[in-house]
Write a protein that holds these residues in place. Structure first.
Motif, short mmCIF file in Angstrom:
data_model
loop_
_atom_site.label_atom_id
_atom_site.label_comp_id
_atom_site.label_asym_id
_atom_site.label_seq_id
_atom_site.Cartn_x
_atom_site.Cartn_y
_atom_site.Cartn_z
N ARG A 537 77.57 21.70 88.77
CA ARG A 537 78.96 21.50 89.15
C ARG A 537 79.88 21.48 87.94
N GLU A 538 79.47 20.83 86.89
CA GLU A 538 80.31 20.77 85.69
C GLU A 538 80.50 22.16 85.07
N LEU A 546 90.78 27.22 89.28
CA LEU A 546 91.34 26.21 90.18
C LEU A 546 90.32 25.93 91.27
N ARG A 547 90.62 24.95 92.13
CA ARG A 547 89.64 24.57 93.15
C ARG A 547 90.34 24.24 94.46
N ILE A 548 89.71 24.71 95.55
CA ILE A 548 90.14 24.37 96.91
C ILE A 548 89.09 23.45 97.51
N ILE A 569 86.22 14.81 91.43
CA ILE A 569 86.32 13.99 90.22
C ILE A 569 86.21 14.88 88.97
N ILE A 570 85.24 15.79 88.96
CA ILE A 570 85.06 16.68 87.80
C ILE A 570 86.30 17.55 87.61
N SER A 571 86.83 18.10 88.70
CA SER A 571 88.02 18.96 88.62
C SER A 571 89.22 18.20 88.08
N MET A 572 89.39 16.96 88.52
CA MET A 572 90.49 16.14 88.03
C MET A 572 90.34 15.87 86.54
N ILE A 578 94.20 21.69 91.88
CA ILE A 578 93.40 21.41 93.08
C ILE A 578 94.28 21.54 94.32
N TYR A 579 93.77 22.27 95.31
CA TYR A 579 94.40 22.33 96.63
C TYR A 579 93.53 21.48 97.55
#
Length: 685
Positions: A537-538, A546-548, A569-572, A578-579
């Motif tokens: 995931r990382e 970006l991520r949905i 959490i990782i995306s933040m 993030i959408y």
């Protein structure tokens, strides 16, 4: 976006848990007719939002109904089970007056509910009286009629009886015995069964002059064209179809060919076509199929126009768009162009029709109307598109878009009131529009039959053919040991040229045998799985732009914490745009409500996870001792310090738009907002 405007219609179903085993199959089947078929994503069908309300126990009632649309219909299924349940009767009494309740009597005791305040003077649908041999067909037909009657009846006043009926125009060739016979049978069936009060069938003889009376009759009817061998060669049959098209009326074509038709009448296409058998032993079922198709097409036709009007108010489509309930046809364009003055000819003629779009080759004929004036100005330029394709046409840079969508454990519609197949529709629609705009999709799911990866890949195959682009635009990222599963080889072969699989070895602090599949059947193995999944995931999120994020399990997962939560959490932490789509349930909804309400949902705490996941306490203890435990204090602090303004950053959306994205249960609206944001960040300098 006009926040005061709401979609035209939403349909709700409420039933008692003790009626679930017998009646949910019928509710589910009926609902399938109201929603887009996930197995035929480019079919032109109804796509009305539906919400389901029941519970797992008679001691519990569902969550309260929500007002999502301008008109909210409620099918309330009543029986002896609801009658004797005090808590359910109290639940019914709390249904707001904004909802139009349609009581459905599953048995005769249901009528004892009639004294309830919000059921007074309501006409009950008598489901118990339907013949068992055709019960499912009657279920669909009768409830569809209620949707038409209360949602789309075109008469200015609605009263009991014929004024609330659907007017049918039977078009058939009198020279064909089979066609005449079927028309008579349809009319007799309507006149001699319990549905006679729902239909007003008018049989127009071809010897009549096509005068104003007949024209007026057809203007308010749905046409059933009975296509027998001689139908297309008959002048009056052609005139009836042409007038129906000119008046933009719903039409169903019933194929009753016995032998051969030398030419299909061109106007009798671009409409639903139903084939019927000449087997008299199943005649009633065939007539029911025709009437069901007629009602559903009438609903679809009217709903499409209402929905496109709503999109116009929202600014999704140009304000001057001409709205069609079907893809446009040549004669319709000719009629639109012939009355345009010189200044209007300089303007683009925008035409909008319902999703999904037709193939470009099917509609490129509209370009032949375009011309150039003596002074070099372009005249009669036409743009015909669906709402999600009519916007954001600017060229933009390709993005690598991470997708975090997974299912969750159902609770029999007790707290989350959408069917799980909505997530598959979301995956299809989202993948289709992102791939068509040549973005790359990264999905970290396992390769299950009928899983989300498969739905994304099936959509990618369709899009690849539609836009004639052989580029590989879908990546599936797999952690060890998932990529050594035998199913991976089959997926690689099946989706060769569509899919790239990225494999991630286990991190160095764990040392499993790479070639041997490790079952997640003990704390040690689960720890290795969790480390591998976190590592994947990382690295995967780092590679994405970006991520949905939508839905996701709260329990029964294999990682250090719920997968979608960990990816959020990782995306933040990596500051990825993030959408966040909370309207489709799952743990994403818990994240969204925690941010909006500024109160952490229990599902996001270590205590809840330990209580609801067998073996999780042991996994956490082992992981913490090795320095890799799930940090729920970090989860609490990060979500507690996050607000909508922070989430909106770098998404291309305004704060009100992002707030709507977080809560909307409507797929098209969620996709529209994502596309709008992507266009903004893709074209910004």
């Amino acid at each position: 976006m006009n926040s005061k405007s709401t979609p035209p219609l939403a349909i709700n179903f409420i039933w008692h848990p003790d009626d679930h085993a017998t009646y949910f199959q019928h509710i589910s089947k009926f609902r399938q007719y109201l929603t887009r078929d996930i197995d035929r994503p480019f079919s032109r069908e109804l796509n009305i939002p539906t919400f389901l309300y029941s519970s797992r126990s008679t001691n519990t009632v569902p969550s309260p109904l929500k007002i999502w649309a301008a008109k909210n219909l409620v099918f309330l299924f009543l029986s002896e089970n609801t009658l004797i349940s005090t808590n359910w009767n109290e639940y019914f009494e709390k249904i707001p007056s904004d909802f139009e309740i349609i009581p459905v009597a599953l048995d005769e005791t249901a009528f004892k509910h009639a004294n309830a305040a919000n059921l007074l003077n309501k006409n009950f649908v008598r489901a118990y009286s339907w013949p068992l041999s055709d019960y499912q067909e009657y279920f669909i037909l009768m409830l569809s009629h209620e949707i038409y009657r209360l949602g789309f009846n075109e008469k200015k006043t609605i009263v009991k009886g014929k004024d609330a009926s659907l007017k049918i125009f039977l078009s058939h060739a009198k020279a064909d015995e089979k066609g005449v016979g079927l028309a008579i049978e349809i009319k007799n069936f309507i006149d001699n069964t319990s549905i006679q009060r729902f239909f007003d069938a008018t049989d127009i003889a071809p010897c009549f002059n096509f005068d104003e009376e007949i024209t007026a009759n057809l203007k308010e009817s749905t046409v059933i064209a009975i296509g027998s061998d001689k139908y297309s060669s008959r002048y009056w049959c052609q005139r009836e179809i042409l007038l129906a098209k000119e008046e933009r009326r719903p039409i169903i074509f019933v194929n009753t060919l016995e032998h051969y038709e030398d030419r299909i009448f061109p106007a009798a296409v671009n409409i639903p076509n139903i084939h019927v058998s000449h087997d008299l032993n199943i005649r009633n079922k065939e007539i029911l199929r025709i009437l069901i198709a007629t009602l559903l097409e009438t609903i679809r036709f009217n709903y499409s126009k209402s929905l496109l009007d709503y999109y116009r108010i929202q600014g999704w489509i140009p304000e001057n768009s001409v709205i069609f309930a079907r893809p446009p046809e040549v004669n319709q364009i000719i009629n639109l162009l012939k009355d345009r003055n010189e200044s209007e000819q300089l303007e683009i003629l925008n035409i909008c029709y319902p999703e999904p779009p037709v193939y470009p080759e099917e509609i490129d004929w509209i370009n032949h109307f375009e011309s150039t004036s003596p002074t070099g100005e372009v005249l009669n330029k036409i743009q015909a598109a669906t709402p999600l394709w009519s916007i954001f046409s600017e060229k933009h840079t390709t993005k690598k878009i991470g997708i975090s969508i997974s299912d969750y454990k159902e609770d029999q519609f007790e707290t989350h009131n959408q069917h799980l197949d909505e997530l598959k529709r979301l995956s299809q629609v989202l993948a289709g529009h992102l791939l068509a705009r040549k973005h790359k999709l990264i999905y970290g799911g396992d390769l299950r039959e009928d899983g989300f990866t498969q739905f994304i890949l099936d959509e990618a195959l369709i899009i690849q053919n539609r836009i004639m682009d052989n580029s590989i635009r879908v990546e599936n990222h797999l952690a060890w040991p998932l990529f050594i599963d035998s199913k991976v080889k089959s997926f690689k072969a099946k989706y060769h040229g569509i899919l790239h699989i990225e494999e991630y070895d286990a991190p160095k602090d764990v040392s499993p045998k790479k070639e041997v599949f490790l079952p997640p059947n003990c704390s040690e193995n689960l720890y290795i799985w969790s480390r591998s999944l976190t590592n994947m995931r990382e690295l995967s999120i780092k590679k994405s732009d970006l991520r949905i994020i939508s839905s996701g399990k709260s329990s029964d997962y294999k990682g250090k914490m719920p997968g979608v939560l960990e990816e959020f959490i990782i995306s933040m932490k990596m500051k990825k745009p993030i959408y966040l789509l909370g309207g489709f349930g799952g743990i994403t909804k818990k994240i969204v409500t925690s941010i909006i309400n500024k109160e952490l949902a229990p599902e996001l705490t270590e205590e809840w996870q330990i209580q609801n996941n067998a073996g999780y306490a042991s996994l956490q203890e082992l992981a913490k001792n090795r320095g890799f435990g799930a940090d729920y204090i970090e989860v609490k602090n990060l979500i507690g310090s996050t607000n909508i303004e922070i989430l909106t950053n770098n998404t291309g959306l305004t704060v009100p738009e992002y707030e709507r994205l977080m809560i909307t249960p409507f797929i098209d609206e969620a996709v529209h907002l994502i596309l709008k944001g992507l266009t903004a960040i893709s074209t910004s300098k």
